[in-house]
Design a protein around this motif. Structure first.
Motif, PDB file in Angstrom:
ATOM      1  N   TYR A  46      -5.133   4.982   3.914  1.00 11.18           N
ATOM      2  CA  TYR A  46      -5.669   4.128   2.851  1.00 11.18           C
ATOM      3  C   TYR A  46      -7.125   4.459   2.529  1.00 11.18           C
ATOM      4  O   TYR A  46      -7.632   4.113   1.462  1.00 11.18           O
ATOM      5  CB  TYR A  46      -5.485   2.650   3.224  1.00 11.18           C
ATOM      6  CG  TYR A  46      -4.017   2.350   3.398  1.00 11.18           C
ATOM      7  CD1 TYR A  46      -3.196   2.201   2.287  1.00 11.18           C
ATOM      8  CD2 TYR A  46      -3.423   2.326   4.667  1.00 11.18           C
ATOM      9  CE1 TYR A  46      -1.834   1.995   2.432  1.00 11.18           C
ATOM     10  CE2 TYR A  46      -2.069   2.124   4.818  1.00 11.18           C
ATOM     11  CZ  TYR A  46      -1.275   1.962   3.699  1.00 11.18           C
ATOM     12  OH  TYR A  46       0.082   1.785   3.837  1.00 11.18           O
ATOM     13  N   GLY A  49      -6.600   7.358   0.125  1.00 15.51           N
ATOM     14  CA  GLY A  49      -6.173   6.864  -1.193  1.00 15.51           C
ATOM     15  C   GLY A  49      -7.248   6.061  -1.901  1.00 15.51           C
ATOM     16  O   GLY A  49      -7.131   5.794  -3.092  1.00 15.51           O
ATOM     17  N   ASN A 168      -0.641   7.408  -1.194  1.00 14.62           N
ATOM     18  CA  ASN A 168      -2.096   7.470  -1.351  1.00 14.62           C
ATOM     19  C   ASN A 168      -2.557   8.701  -2.130  1.00 14.62           C
ATOM     20  O   ASN A 168      -3.557   8.643  -2.843  1.00 14.62           O
ATOM     21  CB  ASN A 168      -2.772   7.355   0.018  1.00 14.62           C
ATOM     22  CG  ASN A 168      -2.816   5.906   0.465  1.00 14.62           C
ATOM     23  OD1 ASN A 168      -3.548   5.101  -0.112  1.00 14.62           O
ATOM     24  ND2 ASN A 168      -1.996   5.550   1.441  1.00 14.62           N
TER      25      ASN A 168
END
Ligand code: FAD
Length: 563
Positions: A46, A49, A168
């Motif tokens: 994350y 992303g 992502n």
């Protein structure tokens, strides 16, 4: 007492903190070969992303904060290169000063994790080819994207990390293809449920090449070329290889500790290895599967943390035991959630368990309160004992909650019929007075009491070819016209009693509706009128999802390329 811990992330850092809470006087040293301790592995995709913005968020602690809070001596960039069990020392290589030294211990905890599988591909070491395990890996991928602006990426492997990376990378505006050796993504769930994930990825613009075995990746001018079974090359600007992990056992093997399945370190219930002074926890160890009792390897953060606490307890004289891993997991797939616990159908078959399954599509909360979303919940249980074997759930709201309730039920040894009795919290924005988990219990109770009989997707082909059965769809005419399963006739539920004479009583009736509810009601009407009737598990929504998947599969060659 002096305790040395090898590895300073999920297992290692947890063990250290528990040790300190139990023994204020112990000398505790963590050796961590990377530059970071106690980092958030699970958050790494994350950050790539862009969902996690600040890189500082990834590192929960650092050596200084560990010392301030716990008086634990954390040494990053220190790799333990040998355990000398007979003299109870470890040999440590200081990566920055290039010096090696010995450190003695009374107790040693191994928490070295696992390594990503790195196949012998020609371009495995290229700067455009990545695996993801550490913070350093994460920064490497993020920097590559920031500075090179790649347009295309191939993710090899459709497990947890592969799927999170695909999502992502897509979020970064990259055109993503996932290549997966099996015919489905996310093998922890069954292929019927996986069909929902496939359509989600496709709808989000991610290309799936399923059932395709990658043979090699090479550098081709500015790109990476991926060659797979019956295709020549797919080119991409970057490649993520995420085809699984293997337990990190180098030190344990060299020290003569007993190893088990996949080379994982063997431990007893106290997390003690074959050497009584050495404990091991986390992705590196062999565990007992809580459902099958078979030895297995489950690389998840929850078990690593719990095992670490147990090892620390036992070192400090508290009798704690690890009872095994259920493999409970959850993953975000764009705005969808996929969660599971226990075993799936393939595992049940492999373990020779005679199982039954129910699949239902309830709403996440009361239909009249805005925002309710359909979820698909599947529960497996053992026929003879009603032991709950596993559960899978896919949807948009409340998925994790249902799986966690079921995981608790499994751990507590509740039988499947007891799910109907669980007194679960309810208010319209959160659930229904009959929660999806209760609903699963009602269906199971009905099956076991002979109130309803079921049939499955895998029975359909045979039934469609038979003239001695009636296939009945009880949805509305409009729903039926929009799409139905071949061979089914339509009598909407609300007119079934009036039109019952149209159905041949001498033939068994196999009934489908959208979710399984109206067909259940129809099954009961017909049964009470002397018909032999069966309810379709999962409803048309499940049928449609699997059927579309199979149509798509028939449009690609066995190697996954479109015809
Ligand atoms: P790790 O946390 O990997 O720690 C092992 C550490 O040991 C490493 O930092 C390594 O550098 C160090 N080490 C190894 N050998 C030596 C040595 N010889 N000397 C010194 N140091 C050494 N699990 C979930 O449950 N949910 C998730 O959402 C989830 N997402 C994940 C996402 C990613 C990208 C990754 C990589 C993993 C994810 N996991 C998730 C898995 C989870 O992170 C692991 O199961 C967990 O971290 C295992 O803990 P561990 O302590 O065994 O190993």
């Amino acid at each position: 007492m002096k305790i040395i811990i090898i590895g300073g992330v999920a297992g290692g850092a947890t063990a250290a903190a528990r040790l300190r809470r139990l023994n204020e006087g112990a000398e505790i040293i963590i050796f961590e070969r990377s530059g970071f301790v106690s980092y958030a592995n699970c958050g790494l995709p994350y950050y790539i992303g862009g969902e996690i913005i600040d890189k500082e968020e990834l590192t929960l602690q650092n050596p200084e904060s560990f010392w301030r809070r716990f008086k634990i001596d954390v040494r990053t960039y220190h790799e333990v290169i040998k355990i000398n069990p007979y003299v109870k020392t470890v040999s440590v290589y200081d990566i920055k000063s290039h010096k090696t030294f010995e450190e003695n211990y009374d107790k040693l905890i191994l928490a070295p994790g696992a390594n990503p599988v790195k196949p012998n591909f020609s371009a495995m070491n290229s700067d455009k080819v990545f695996t993801l395990r550490t913070v350093e890996d994460t920064f490497r991928i993020r920097e590559f994207i920031d500075y090179n602006n790649p347009k295309t990426a191939v993710v090899i492997g459709g497990g947890f990390i592969g799927l999170e990376m695909a999502e992502n990378l897509k979020k970064r505006g990259i055109d993503v293809t996932i290549i997966q050796k099996n015919n489905q993504l996310l093998n922890v769930i069954d292929s019927d449920m996986a069909s929902f994930i496939h359509s989600k990825f496709r709808n989000e613009g991610i290309k799936l090449l399923l059932g395709l075995n990658v043979n090699d990746i090479k550098i081709n001018e500015k790109q990476v070329s991926i060659s797979a079974d019956c295709i020549n090359y797919i080119n991409a600007d970057m490649v993520i290889v995420s085809i699984g992990v293997v337990p990190e056992n180098t030190l344990a093997k060299d020290a003569g500790l007993s190893l088990g399945i996949k080379g994982a370190i063997k431990v007893n219930e106290k997390m003690q290895t074959s050497d009584e002074n050495i404990y091991a926890v986390g992705d590196a160890v062999e565990v007992k599967h809580y459902i099958t009792n078979e030895k297995t390897v489950i690389a998840l953060a929850g078990p690593a943390n719990k095992q670490a606490r147990i090892a620390a307890d036992n070192i400090c004289g508290i009798n704690s035991k690890y009872n095994g891993s259920q493999g409970s997991s959850v993953i975000k797939v764009f705005d969808m959630t996929v969660a599971s616990t226990g075993i799936n159908e393939i595992q049940a078959k492999n373990a020779n368990i005679n199982y039954e399954k129910v699949i239902l599509s309830p709403l996440s909360h009361a239909a009249y309160y805005p925002g309710a979303k359909v979820m698909t919940l599947k529960v497996l249980y053992e026929k003879e004992t009603l032991k709950i074997l596993g559960a899978q759930c896919i949807g948009y709201k409340g998925v994790d909650k249902r799986i966690d309730v079921l995981a608790t039920a499994i751990y507590a040894g509740l039988t499947a019929d007891k799910l109907k009795d669980l007194d679960l919290s309810y208010a319209p924005p959160y659930s229904s007075a009959k929660d999806p988990v209760n609903m699963a219990g009602f269906i199971i109770d009905n099956i076991e009491k002979g109130i309803v009989k079921q049939f499955y997707y895998e029975d359909l082909l045979e039934l469609q070819n038979r003239s001695d059965v009636t296939l009945l769809d009880t949805r509305t005419e409009y729903e039926f016209i929009r799409g139905h399963c071949e061979g089914f006739i339509n009598i909407p539920l609300d007119s079934l009693r009036e039109r019952i004479s149209e159905i041949d009583k001498s033939k068994p009736v196999y009934i489908m509706c959208q979710s399984g509810l109206r067909s259940y009601l129809a099954t009961r009407i017909l049964m009470q009128n002397g018909f032999d009737s069966y309810n379709f598990v999962g409803g048309y929504s499940l049928y449609n999802s699997i059927h579309n998947e199979q149509l798509l599969a028939s449009n690609v060659f066995a190697c996954g390329m479109e015809k």
